[in-house]
Design a protein around this motif. Structure first.
Motif, mmCIF file in Angstrom:
data_model
loop_
_atom_site.group_PDB
_atom_site.id
_atom_site.type_symbol
_atom_site.label_atom_id
_atom_site.label_comp_id
_atom_site.label_asym_id
_atom_site.label_seq_id
_atom_site.Cartn_x
_atom_site.Cartn_y
_atom_site.Cartn_z
ATOM 1 N N PRO A 129 11.858 -2.055 -33.957
ATOM 2 C CA PRO A 129 11.809 -1.191 -32.777
ATOM 3 C C PRO A 129 12.403 -1.902 -31.579
ATOM 4 O O PRO A 129 12.260 -3.108 -31.427
ATOM 5 C CB PRO A 129 10.318 -0.914 -32.587
ATOM 6 N N ALA A 130 13.091 -1.124 -30.773
ATOM 7 C CA ALA A 130 13.695 -1.686 -29.561
ATOM 8 C C ALA A 130 12.579 -2.161 -28.641
ATOM 9 O O ALA A 130 11.527 -1.526 -28.555
ATOM 10 C CB ALA A 130 14.532 -0.626 -28.864
ATOM 11 N N PRO A 131 12.796 -3.273 -27.982
ATOM 12 C CA PRO A 131 11.743 -3.736 -27.062
ATOM 13 C C PRO A 131 11.515 -2.698 -25.975
ATOM 14 O O PRO A 131 12.447 -2.043 -25.521
ATOM 15 C CB PRO A 131 12.308 -5.042 -26.487
ATOM 16 N N ALA A 132 10.267 -2.549 -25.596
ATOM 17 C CA ALA A 132 9.912 -1.580 -24.557
ATOM 18 C C ALA A 132 10.553 -2.011 -23.246
ATOM 19 O O ALA A 132 10.646 -3.197 -22.947
ATOM 20 C CB ALA A 132 8.398 -1.500 -24.407
ATOM 21 N N ALA A 133 11.003 -1.025 -22.512
ATOM 22 C CA ALA A 133 11.602 -1.323 -21.218
ATOM 23 C C ALA A 133 10.544 -1.932 -20.307
ATOM 24 O O ALA A 133 9.378 -1.552 -20.349
ATOM 25 C CB ALA A 133 12.154 -0.044 -20.592
ATOM 26 N N ALA A 134 10.972 -2.877 -19.540
ATOM 27 C CA ALA A 134 10.042 -3.521 -18.615
ATOM 28 C C ALA A 134 9.529 -2.475 -17.630
ATOM 29 O O ALA A 134 10.300 -1.650 -17.147
ATOM 30 C CB ALA A 134 10.735 -4.642 -17.866
ATOM 31 N N PRO A 135 8.221 -2.473 -17.367
ATOM 32 C CA PRO A 135 7.693 -1.484 -16.425
ATOM 33 C C PRO A 135 8.320 -1.680 -15.046
ATOM 34 O O PRO A 135 8.564 -2.797 -14.620
ATOM 35 C CB PRO A 135 6.187 -1.754 -16.401
ATOM 36 N N VAL A 136 8.574 -0.563 -14.409
ATOM 37 C CA VAL A 136 9.144 -0.613 -13.065
ATOM 38 C C VAL A 136 8.024 -1.007 -12.109
ATOM 39 O O VAL A 136 6.964 -0.387 -12.098
ATOM 40 C CB VAL A 136 9.725 0.769 -12.680
ATOM 41 N N PRO A 137 8.239 -2.054 -11.342
ATOM 42 C CA PRO A 137 7.170 -2.465 -10.419
ATOM 43 C C PRO A 137 6.924 -1.393 -9.364
ATOM 44 O O PRO A 137 7.850 -0.730 -8.907
ATOM 45 C CB PRO A 137 7.699 -3.750 -9.779
ATOM 46 N N ARG A 138 5.669 -1.198 -9.033
ATOM 47 C CA ARG A 138 5.298 -0.213 -8.009
ATOM 48 C C ARG A 138 5.597 -0.804 -6.631
ATOM 49 O O ARG A 138 5.410 -1.992 -6.404
ATOM 50 C CB ARG A 138 3.814 0.106 -8.109
ATOM 51 N N PRO A 139 6.042 0.059 -5.735
ATOM 52 C CA PRO A 139 6.262 -0.431 -4.367
ATOM 53 C C PRO A 139 4.943 -0.902 -3.752
ATOM 54 O O PRO A 139 3.880 -0.408 -4.105
ATOM 55 C CB PRO A 139 6.783 0.810 -3.623
ATOM 56 N N ALA A 140 5.052 -1.818 -2.843
ATOM 57 C CA ALA A 140 3.867 -2.348 -2.169
ATOM 58 C C ALA A 140 3.218 -1.262 -1.312
ATOM 59 O O ALA A 140 3.903 -0.424 -0.729
ATOM 60 C CB ALA A 140 4.247 -3.540 -1.297
ATOM 61 N N VAL A 141 1.896 -1.273 -1.281
ATOM 62 C CA VAL A 141 1.130 -0.337 -0.461
ATOM 63 C C VAL A 141 0.122 -1.166 0.337
ATOM 64 O O VAL A 141 -0.585 -1.986 -0.228
ATOM 65 C CB VAL A 141 0.374 0.706 -1.326
ATOM 66 N N VAL A 142 0.066 -0.926 1.611
ATOM 67 C CA VAL A 142 -0.866 -1.637 2.478
ATOM 68 C C VAL A 142 -2.116 -0.779 2.645
ATOM 69 O O VAL A 142 -2.029 0.423 2.889
ATOM 70 C CB VAL A 142 -0.225 -1.922 3.858
ATOM 71 N N ALA A 143 -3.286 -1.389 2.480
ATOM 72 C CA ALA A 143 -4.555 -0.690 2.727
ATOM 73 C C ALA A 143 -4.777 -0.676 4.238
ATOM 74 O O ALA A 143 -4.953 -1.721 4.855
ATOM 75 C CB ALA A 143 -5.699 -1.401 2.024
ATOM 76 N N LEU A 144 -4.724 0.508 4.799
ATOM 77 C CA LEU A 144 -4.855 0.646 6.252
ATOM 78 C C LEU A 144 -6.309 0.854 6.658
ATOM 79 O O LEU A 144 -7.094 1.414 5.908
ATOM 80 C CB LEU A 144 -4.009 1.836 6.722
ATOM 81 N N ASP A 145 -6.642 0.406 7.837
ATOM 82 C CA ASP A 145 -7.968 0.595 8.407
ATOM 83 C C ASP A 145 -7.871 1.783 9.369
ATOM 84 O O ASP A 145 -7.505 1.630 10.535
ATOM 85 C CB ASP A 145 -8.406 -0.675 9.141
ATOM 86 N N PHE A 146 -8.167 2.976 8.859
ATOM 87 C CA PHE A 146 -8.016 4.184 9.660
ATOM 88 C C PHE A 146 -9.078 4.230 10.751
ATOM 89 O O PHE A 146 -10.231 3.851 10.538
ATOM 90 C CB PHE A 146 -8.072 5.415 8.762
ATOM 91 N N LEU A 147 -8.680 4.706 11.911
ATOM 92 C CA LEU A 147 -9.542 4.675 13.091
ATOM 93 C C LEU A 147 -10.652 5.714 13.064
ATOM 94 O O LEU A 147 -11.677 5.526 13.715
ATOM 95 C CB LEU A 147 -8.696 4.848 14.358
ATOM 96 N N ASP A 148 -10.460 6.814 12.321
ATOM 97 C CA ASP A 148 -11.473 7.862 12.270
ATOM 98 C C ASP A 148 -11.833 8.135 10.801
ATOM 99 O O ASP A 148 -11.314 9.072 10.194
ATOM 100 C CB ASP A 148 -10.950 9.135 12.949
ATOM 101 N N PRO A 149 -12.721 7.324 10.223
ATOM 102 C CA PRO A 149 -13.059 7.492 8.808
ATOM 103 C C PRO A 149 -13.583 8.886 8.472
ATOM 104 O O PRO A 149 -13.347 9.398 7.390
ATOM 105 C CB PRO A 149 -14.128 6.433 8.549
ATOM 106 N N ALA A 150 -14.258 9.542 9.416
ATOM 107 C CA ALA A 150 -14.794 10.878 9.152
ATOM 108 C C ALA A 150 -13.674 11.896 8.948
ATOM 109 O O ALA A 150 -13.874 12.919 8.297
ATOM 110 C CB ALA A 150 -15.702 11.319 10.299
ATOM 111 N N ALA A 151 -12.498 11.615 9.476
ATOM 112 C CA ALA A 151 -11.378 12.537 9.337
ATOM 113 C C ALA A 151 -10.725 12.440 7.955
ATOM 114 O O ALA A 151 -9.968 13.325 7.580
ATOM 115 C CB ALA A 151 -10.334 12.272 10.408
ATOM 116 N N ILE A 152 -11.015 11.378 7.229
ATOM 117 C CA ILE A 152 -10.356 11.213 5.934
ATOM 118 C C ILE A 152 -11.321 11.273 4.742
ATOM 119 O O ILE A 152 -10.891 11.150 3.605
ATOM 120 C CB ILE A 152 -9.534 9.908 5.871
ATOM 121 N N ARG A 153 -12.599 11.468 5.009
ATOM 122 C CA ARG A 153 -13.557 11.556 3.889
ATOM 123 C C ARG A 153 -14.750 12.413 4.266
ATOM 124 O O ARG A 153 -15.066 12.560 5.444
ATOM 125 C CB ARG A 153 -13.995 10.180 3.414
ATOM 126 N N THR A 154 -15.389 12.969 3.247
ATOM 127 C CA THR A 154 -16.620 13.726 3.466
ATOM 128 C C THR A 154 -17.539 13.519 2.275
ATOM 129 O O THR A 154 -17.076 13.291 1.151
ATOM 130 C CB THR A 154 -16.340 15.228 3.688
#
Length: 166
Positions: free
Chosen positions: A38-63
């Motif tokens: 079997p042909a070797p599996a293609a190398a996985p494409v690396p995911r772009p970097a994502v920064v975990a942000l500290d949102f100023l109004d947590p109530a606006a993004i979760r309930t």
């Protein structure tokens, strides 16, 4: 001209090791071709970097949605479901996980928003399930909400038929 016969004259267990007939070379006439490795599996494409942000109004993004019918899942009591807005990377991951040609499933998005697997969300008692979907709706990405809650041509009611958010 006939192909050579490479079959032994007697059962293999009756040959001393020194008398074992030599195996034919690969690709010899009359032999089934050896399947290619079997042909070797293609190398996985690396995911772009994502920064975990500290949102100023947590109530606006979760309930937090208290459940009328709490349950136990994987040894943990679940008395409420917290839903939150997804990052653009998380929306992309949900979409990428949907098999080619399959329909989008609202529960896949709510699962990503809540951290509970989609089958668990589908297993909620109907009243709790309807409440989770209704309260999660404002947190859905706009494009996803348009897929699941677009006006219908008939009555003009939103689909699926859920109580209005609010």
């Amino acid at each position: 001209m006939s192909a050579p016969n490479h079959r032994p004259d007697k059962p293999l267990d009756r040959y001393p090791l020194a008398e074992m007939p030599a195996l034919p070379p690969e690709g010899a006439p009359g032999e089934a071709p050896t399947p290619a490795a079997p042909a070797p599996a293609a190398a996985p494409v690396p995911r772009p970097a994502v920064v975990a942000l500290d949102f100023l109004d947590p109530a606006a993004i979760r309930t937090d949605i208290p459940l009328e019918y709490p349950f136990r899942h994987e040894g943990r009591e679940v008395r409420s479901v917290t839903v939150r807005r997804l990052t653009t990377a998380e929306v992309g991951a949900v979409i990428e996980a949907i098999p080619e040609g399959a329909n989008y499933d609202l529960y896949d998005f709510v699962a990503a928003m809540s951290g509970l697997p989609a089958p668990v969300l589908r297993g909620l008692i109907d009243d709790d399930g309807a409440e989770v979907l209704a309260r999660a709706r404002p947190f859905l990405p706009r494009a996803v909400a348009a897929i699941f809650y677009s006006p219908t041509s008939g009555s003009g009611a939103l689909s699926p038929s859920l109580p209005p958010a609010g």
